[in-house]
Design a protein around this motif. Structure first.
Motif, mmCIF file in Angstrom:
data_model
loop_
_atom_site.group_PDB
_atom_site.id
_atom_site.type_symbol
_atom_site.label_atom_id
_atom_site.label_comp_id
_atom_site.label_asym_id
_atom_site.label_seq_id
_atom_site.Cartn_x
_atom_site.Cartn_y
_atom_site.Cartn_z
ATOM 1 N N UNK A 25 -58.309 25.444 67.972
ATOM 2 C CA UNK A 25 -58.419 26.205 69.220
ATOM 3 C C UNK A 25 -57.213 25.941 70.114
ATOM 4 N N UNK A 26 -56.703 26.999 70.735
ATOM 5 C CA UNK A 26 -55.684 26.858 71.780
ATOM 6 C C UNK A 26 -55.564 28.186 72.517
ATOM 7 N N UNK A 27 -54.974 28.132 73.711
ATOM 8 C CA UNK A 27 -54.755 29.323 74.531
ATOM 9 C C UNK A 27 -53.288 29.398 74.916
ATOM 10 N N UNK A 28 -52.738 30.603 74.898
ATOM 11 C CA UNK A 28 -51.336 30.830 75.246
ATOM 12 C C UNK A 28 -51.289 31.783 76.435
ATOM 13 N N UNK A 29 -50.589 31.371 77.484
ATOM 14 C CA UNK A 29 -50.479 32.190 78.686
ATOM 15 C C UNK A 29 -49.366 33.227 78.536
ATOM 16 N N UNK A 30 -49.464 34.310 79.304
ATOM 17 C CA UNK A 30 -48.434 35.342 79.274
ATOM 18 C C UNK A 30 -47.091 34.758 79.698
ATOM 19 N N UNK A 31 -46.036 35.045 78.914
ATOM 20 C CA UNK A 31 -44.698 34.552 79.207
ATOM 21 C C UNK A 31 -44.426 33.134 78.761
ATOM 22 N N UNK A 32 -45.413 32.476 78.180
ATOM 23 C CA UNK A 32 -45.259 31.092 77.737
ATOM 24 C C UNK A 32 -44.681 31.050 76.324
ATOM 25 N N UNK A 185 -36.474 36.036 75.393
ATOM 26 C CA UNK A 185 -37.745 35.773 76.092
ATOM 27 C C UNK A 185 -37.565 35.886 77.600
ATOM 28 N N UNK A 186 -36.456 35.325 78.096
ATOM 29 C CA UNK A 186 -36.195 35.381 79.534
ATOM 30 C C UNK A 186 -35.973 36.819 80.004
ATOM 31 N N UNK A 187 -35.235 37.601 79.209
ATOM 32 C CA UNK A 187 -34.907 38.970 79.608
ATOM 33 C C UNK A 187 -36.116 39.904 79.557
ATOM 34 N N UNK A 188 -36.990 39.687 78.582
ATOM 35 C CA UNK A 188 -38.080 40.641 78.337
ATOM 36 C C UNK A 188 -39.451 40.127 78.755
ATOM 37 N N UNK A 189 -39.528 38.885 79.208
ATOM 38 C CA UNK A 189 -40.825 38.324 79.569
ATOM 39 C C UNK A 189 -41.755 38.174 78.383
ATOM 40 N N UNK A 190 -41.190 37.853 77.215
ATOM 41 C CA UNK A 190 -41.975 37.750 75.990
ATOM 42 C C UNK A 190 -42.811 36.471 75.972
#
Length: 253
Positions: A25-32, A185-190
């Motif tokens: 189990x794990x959770x990933x936040x938007x932009x992380x 990632x920085x440019x697109x908010x991936x």
């Protein structure tokens, strides 16, 4: 944004079964950027394959924005989630030009302005139009992996699943690809979920990580914990020691 809850993956070989992933189990936040680490055979790559539908989920849930991901995966899922595989030599069809490699997902998803999108995708990964009609065997390993990244990004996804994306590359090329991924990632908010056995790569790329052993998630750490060697389990301490490399103190007396 992405939640994995008590994930189970079991492979059947006749009467035998192998539980490759056991209650992870794990959770990933938007932009992380979230890391999954462990030794070979720990189940870390299988987790990514289960998320994108390439490994059988035998239990648990995978959700995207709180909604269960359907099985089989839908075209809409692949618009939002794409994967970059470990081996740039195996992930590209040897008889297809780079143009064909990049055109196929656009055609499947019904995108317009395909020529413009292909040209922009190549520029975004630092290759340019001169590579468009080459074949994979005419590219270096680093260039092939840049094409694989371009193929993943051309559908404008929100999440990239990165399965050891630099482990098959020379050290100097690894840094170039990692810097490319960081910039995109920085440019697109991936949002990234990255698998690696290399703790230095994870420390550079990821804010948080989970450590896996024999299909189990044994510990979750932040980047600060990792860099300060604040591990709670013996297994993670051994991984940290191994990642530091050979020292003179390791010589037998």
């Amino acid at each position: 944004m992405l939640s994995v809850d008590n994930l189970e993956v079991t492979f059947a070989f006749g009467a035998d079964e192998v539980r490759a992933v056991r209650g992870v189990s794990f959770n990933v936040q938007q932009g992380e950027s979230y890391g999954i680490v462990g030794e070979s055979g720990s189940g870390k790559s299988t987790v990514l394959r289960a998320i994108c539908g390439l490994a059988p989920v035998s239990g648990g849930r995978v959700t995207l924005d709180g909604v269960d991901i359907p099985a089989p995966r839908t075209p809409d899922f692949y618009r939002r989630v794409q994967m970059v595989f470990q081996d740039p030599y195996a992930s590209l069809h040897p008889r297809h030009t780079i143009d064909s490699v990049l055109s196929e997902p656009l055609a499947i998803q019904g995108f317009d302005r395909r020529d413009e999108r292909i040209a922009q995708a190549l520029e975004d990964v630092g290759l340019g139009q001169g590579f468009r009609f080459r074949y994979p065997h005419q590219l270096s390993g680093g260039q092939r992996q840049r094409v694989a990244v371009a193929r993943a990004l051309i559908l404008e996804p929100q999440i990239l699943l990165l399965d050891e994306p630099t482990s098959a590359l020379d050290a100097s090329i690894q840094a170039e690809v990692l810097n490319l991924l960081d910039r995109l990632r920085a440019e697109r908010g991936l949002t990234y979920v990255m698998v690696s056995h290399d703790l230095a790569v994870i420390s550079h790329m990821c804010e948080r990580l989970v450590v896996m052993e024999h299909g189990l998630a044994v510990e979750e750490l932040t980047r600060a914990d990792l860099r300060a060697h604040r591990a709670q389990t013996d297994y993670t301490r051994k991984l940290l020691k191994a990642s530091a490399g050979y020292t003179k103190e390791d010589e037998p007396a």
